[in-house]
Scaffold this motif. Structure first.
Motif, PDB file in Angstrom:
ATOM      1  N   ALA A 103       0.812  -1.207   0.000  1.00 52.97           N
ATOM      2  CA  ALA A 103       0.000   0.000   0.000  1.00 52.97           C
ATOM      3  C   ALA A 103       0.850   1.264   0.000  1.00 52.97           C
ATOM      4  CB  ALA A 103      -0.926   0.001   1.217  1.00 52.97           C
ATOM      5  N   ASP A 104       2.133   1.106   0.276  1.00 53.33           N
ATOM      6  CA  ASP A 104       3.030   2.255   0.399  1.00 53.33           C
ATOM      7  C   ASP A 104       3.992   2.282  -0.783  1.00 53.33           C
ATOM      8  OD1 ASP A 104       4.983   4.135   1.117  1.00 53.33           O
ATOM      9  OD2 ASP A 104       4.763   3.687   3.245  1.00 53.33           O
ATOM     10  N   PRO A 105       4.006   3.344  -1.589  1.00 49.78           N
ATOM     11  CA  PRO A 105       4.893   3.398  -2.754  1.00 49.78           C
ATOM     12  C   PRO A 105       6.374   3.455  -2.397  1.00 49.78           C
ATOM     13  CG  PRO A 105       3.839   5.524  -2.416  1.00 49.78           C
ATOM     14  CD  PRO A 105       3.159   4.558  -1.479  1.00 49.78           C
ATOM     15  N   ARG A 106       6.673   3.721  -1.133  1.00 46.55           N
ATOM     16  CA  ARG A 106       8.082   3.773  -0.721  1.00 46.55           C
ATOM     17  C   ARG A 106       8.636   2.400  -0.392  1.00 46.55           C
ATOM     18  NH1 ARG A 106       7.176   7.581   4.303  1.00 46.55           N
ATOM     19  NH2 ARG A 106       5.460   6.069   4.463  1.00 46.55           N
ATOM     20  N   ILE A 107       7.770   1.391  -0.293  1.00 48.59           N
ATOM     21  CA  ILE A 107       8.159   0.070   0.170  1.00 48.59           C
ATOM     22  C   ILE A 107       8.100  -0.938  -0.975  1.00 48.59           C
ATOM     23  CG2 ILE A 107       7.582  -1.826   1.748  1.00 48.59           C
ATOM     24  CD1 ILE A 107       8.736   0.642   3.111  1.00 48.59           C
ATOM     25  N   VAL A 108       9.124  -1.777  -1.054  1.00 54.58           N
ATOM     26  CA  VAL A 108       9.168  -2.875  -2.022  1.00 54.58           C
ATOM     27  C   VAL A 108       9.230  -4.177  -1.231  1.00 54.58           C
ATOM     28  CG1 VAL A 108      10.424  -3.938  -3.933  1.00 54.58           C
ATOM     29  CG2 VAL A 108      10.347  -1.436  -3.708  1.00 54.58           C
ATOM     30  N   SER A 109       8.318  -5.068  -1.510  1.00 51.20           N
ATOM     31  CA  SER A 109       8.226  -6.340  -0.803  1.00 51.20           C
ATOM     32  C   SER A 109       8.454  -7.487  -1.782  1.00 51.20           C
ATOM     33  CB  SER A 109       6.844  -6.463  -0.152  1.00 51.20           C
ATOM     34  OG  SER A 109       6.692  -7.706   0.497  1.00 51.20           O
ATOM     35  N   VAL A 110       9.346  -8.411  -1.419  1.00 54.36           N
ATOM     36  CA  VAL A 110       9.682  -9.548  -2.284  1.00 54.36           C
ATOM     37  C   VAL A 110       9.500 -10.837  -1.493  1.00 54.36           C
ATOM     38  CG1 VAL A 110      11.466 -10.667  -3.658  1.00 54.36           C
ATOM     39  CG2 VAL A 110      11.327  -8.170  -3.590  1.00 54.36           C
ATOM     40  N   GLU A 111       8.673 -11.724  -2.011  1.00 55.96           N
ATOM     41  CA  GLU A 111       8.464 -13.021  -1.376  1.00 55.96           C
ATOM     42  C   GLU A 111       9.233 -14.085  -2.136  1.00 55.96           C
ATOM     43  OE1 GLU A 111       4.596 -15.183   0.330  1.00 55.96           O
ATOM     44  OE2 GLU A 111       4.730 -15.308  -1.862  1.00 55.96           O
ATOM     45  N   ALA A 112       9.973 -14.924  -1.406  1.00 54.69           N
ATOM     46  CA  ALA A 112      10.764 -15.979  -2.037  1.00 54.69           C
ATOM     47  C   ALA A 112      10.520 -17.300  -1.337  1.00 54.69           C
ATOM     48  CB  ALA A 112      12.254 -15.630  -1.982  1.00 54.69           C
ATOM     49  N   TYR A 113      10.301 -18.342  -2.125  1.00 55.01           N
ATOM     50  CA  TYR A 113      10.179 -19.696  -1.582  1.00 55.01           C
ATOM     51  C   TYR A 113      10.326 -20.696  -2.715  1.00 55.01           C
ATOM     52  CZ  TYR A 113       5.416 -19.995  -3.475  1.00 55.01           C
ATOM     53  OH  TYR A 113       4.331 -20.028  -4.312  1.00 55.01           O
ATOM     54  N   ASP A 114      10.647 -21.918  -2.346  1.00 59.04           N
ATOM     55  CA  ASP A 114      10.817 -22.991  -3.310  1.00 59.04           C
ATOM     56  C   ASP A 114       9.574 -23.876  -3.279  1.00 59.04           C
ATOM     57  OD1 ASP A 114      11.499 -25.149  -4.871  1.00 59.04           O
ATOM     58  OD2 ASP A 114      13.421 -25.546  -3.874  1.00 59.04           O
ATOM     59  N   PRO A 115       8.685 -23.780  -4.282  1.00 59.90           N
ATOM     60  CA  PRO A 115       7.450 -24.581  -4.241  1.00 59.90           C
ATOM     61  C   PRO A 115       7.704 -26.080  -4.273  1.00 59.90           C
ATOM     62  CG  PRO A 115       7.742 -23.545  -6.389  1.00 59.90           C
ATOM     63  CD  PRO A 115       8.770 -22.954  -5.485  1.00 59.90           C
ATOM     64  N   LYS A 116       8.874 -26.492  -4.758  1.00 59.84           N
ATOM     65  CA  LYS A 116       9.204 -27.915  -4.775  1.00 59.84           C
ATOM     66  C   LYS A 116       9.683 -28.417  -3.416  1.00 59.84           C
ATOM     67  CE  LYS A 116      10.471 -27.941  -9.677  1.00 59.84           C
ATOM     68  NZ  LYS A 116      11.551 -28.214 -10.666  1.00 59.84           N
ATOM     69  N   ASN A 117      10.058 -27.467  -2.544  1.00 66.31           N
ATOM     70  CA  ASN A 117      10.550 -27.831  -1.210  1.00 66.31           C
ATOM     71  C   ASN A 117       9.924 -26.915  -0.159  1.00 66.31           C
ATOM     72  OD1 ASN A 117      12.850 -29.919  -1.739  1.00 66.31           O
ATOM     73  ND2 ASN A 117      13.259 -28.262  -3.183  1.00 66.31           N
ATOM     74  N   PRO A 118       8.617 -27.043   0.073  1.00 60.62           N
ATOM     75  CA  PRO A 118       7.955 -26.148   1.026  1.00 60.62           C
ATOM     76  C   PRO A 118       8.490 -26.272   2.447  1.00 60.62           C
ATOM     77  CG  PRO A 118       6.525 -27.986   0.413  1.00 60.62           C
ATOM     78  CD  PRO A 118       7.695 -28.025  -0.522  1.00 60.62           C
ATOM     79  N   GLN A 119       9.168 -27.368   2.743  1.00 61.04           N
ATOM     80  CA  GLN A 119       9.723 -27.552   4.091  1.00 61.04           C
ATOM     81  C   GLN A 119      10.844 -26.559   4.387  1.00 61.04           C
ATOM     82  OE1 GLN A 119      10.152 -29.528   1.498  1.00 61.04           O
ATOM     83  NE2 GLN A 119      12.184 -30.501   1.464  1.00 61.04           N
ATOM     84  N   TYR A 120      11.381 -25.900   3.351  1.00 62.54           N
ATOM     85  CA  TYR A 120      12.428 -24.912   3.562  1.00 62.54           C
ATOM     86  C   TYR A 120      11.866 -23.593   4.088  1.00 62.54           C
ATOM     87  CZ  TYR A 120      15.372 -28.006   0.690  1.00 62.54           C
ATOM     88  OH  TYR A 120      16.068 -29.079   0.182  1.00 62.54           O
ATOM     89  N   GLY A 121      10.543 -23.412   4.021  1.00 63.78           N
ATOM     90  CA  GLY A 121       9.937 -22.170   4.473  1.00 63.78           C
ATOM     91  C   GLY A 121       9.989 -21.091   3.405  1.00 63.78           C
ATOM     92  N   ARG A 122       9.544 -19.911   3.785  1.00 64.51           N
ATOM     93  CA  ARG A 122       9.554 -18.797   2.838  1.00 64.51           C
ATOM     94  C   ARG A 122      10.013 -17.523   3.542  1.00 64.51           C
ATOM     95  NH1 ARG A 122       4.163 -18.217   0.058  1.00 64.51           N
ATOM     96  NH2 ARG A 122       4.121 -20.498   0.203  1.00 64.51           N
ATOM     97  N   ILE A 123      10.443 -16.571   2.744  1.00 64.52           N
ATOM     98  CA  ILE A 123      10.951 -15.314   3.289  1.00 64.52           C
ATOM     99  C   ILE A 123      10.348 -14.158   2.507  1.00 64.52           C
ATOM    100  CG2 ILE A 123      13.003 -15.307   1.795  1.00 64.52           C
ATOM    101  CD1 ILE A 123      14.559 -14.071   4.170  1.00 64.52           C
ATOM    102  N   THR A 124      10.012 -13.083   3.197  1.00 65.04           N
ATOM    103  CA  THR A 124       9.551 -11.853   2.565  1.00 65.04           C
ATOM    104  C   THR A 124      10.539 -10.753   2.918  1.00 65.04           C
ATOM    105  OG1 THR A 124       7.235 -12.535   2.750  1.00 65.04           O
ATOM    106  CG2 THR A 124       7.669 -10.215   2.301  1.00 65.04           C
ATOM    107  N   LEU A 125      11.261 -10.276   1.932  1.00 69.25           N
ATOM    108  CA  LEU A 125      12.230  -9.198   2.122  1.00 69.25           C
ATOM    109  C   LEU A 125      11.526  -7.855   1.986  1.00 69.25           C
ATOM    110  CD1 LEU A 125      15.075 -10.580  -0.174  1.00 69.25           C
ATOM    111  CD2 LEU A 125      14.945 -10.775   2.304  1.00 69.25           C
ATOM    112  N   ILE A 126      11.859  -6.923   2.864  1.00 69.44           N
ATOM    113  CA  ILE A 126      11.266  -5.595   2.844  1.00 69.44           C
ATOM    114  C   ILE A 126      12.350  -4.566   2.533  1.00 69.44           C
ATOM    115  CG2 ILE A 126       9.918  -3.889   4.112  1.00 69.44           C
ATOM    116  CD1 ILE A 126       8.454  -6.528   3.672  1.00 69.44           C
TER     117      ILE A 126
END
Length: 211
Positions: A132-155
């Protein structure tokens, strides 16, 4: 995945959107592409920062982050906290000196690999998440083949003086069990000299031996 038992922490594997700056009214800005994020990551060879870590129970720990590519990172917790998270370039180690325990995970099994492995093509496992904020960039990363590794959202915050015009403000990790951990960064310094000695550590089993 891993767990530091005394405080039930799961360091560096999960984040909430609390990092985002409160929404402001503004005209629609030019969107930031994933390529721009990759350009930023490519320009960062080392970084130091103060960090605060909030676990799923609201417990907060602070310390110093040191990163050096390829593959090296260290989370040195505040005085009195018997934990250390460190990578020597090949694996990430989660160390609990209070019980003499050491857990090892390949870097590729951690969401942090997006920060540590410059050879990875982020377009294959990451995407821009609208904010919602134009000053912020959010990136979500995860491996769909290995969901047990978890996911990360970089801000990231848009900042012209930072590498590639982006300042890494922190991240949120979410493990396979839904446990969330937030890392917030402050006093970030990029491409500063960092010795490889920063990524050495004492054997936790020896540290627990009686004298």
């Amino acid at each position: 995945m891993w767990r530091i038992k005394p405080l039930k922490l799961k360091p560096l594997i999960a984040l909430p959107m609390a990092l985002a700056v409160p929404a402001i009214a503004a005209p629609a800005p030019e969107s930031t592409s994933l390529q721009a994020v990759q350009d930023h990551l490519a320009k960062v060879n080392s970084m130091t920062a103060d960090f605060s870590q909030t676990d799923r129970n609201g417990k907060v720990l602070t310390g110093k982050l040191t990163l050096k590519k390829p593959g090296k990172i260290r989370f040195q917790y505040e005085k009195g906290v018997p934990y250390l998270v460190v990578s020597n370039g090949k694996a990430i180690y989660f160390i609990d000196y209070s019980v003499g325990d050491e857990q090892r995970y390949p870097i590729g099994n951690s969401p942090l690999s997006i920060l540590l492995d410059p050879s990875r093509d982020a377009s294959k496992f990451a995407k821009i998440v609208p904010t919602a904020d134009p000053r912020i960039v959010s990136v979500e990363a995860y491996d769909p083949k290995n969901p047990q590794y978890g996911r990360i959202t970089l801000i990231f915050a848009k900042q012209g003086s930072a590498p590639g015009g982006l300042m890494l403000e922190g991240w949120v990790t979410l493990d396979a069990q839904g446990n969330r951990t937030t890392i917030r960064l402050d006093d970030q310094k990029f491409n500063v000299p960092v010795s490889d000695r920063m990524f050495r550590w004492n054997d936790p089993k020896r540290a627990k031996r009686p004298h």
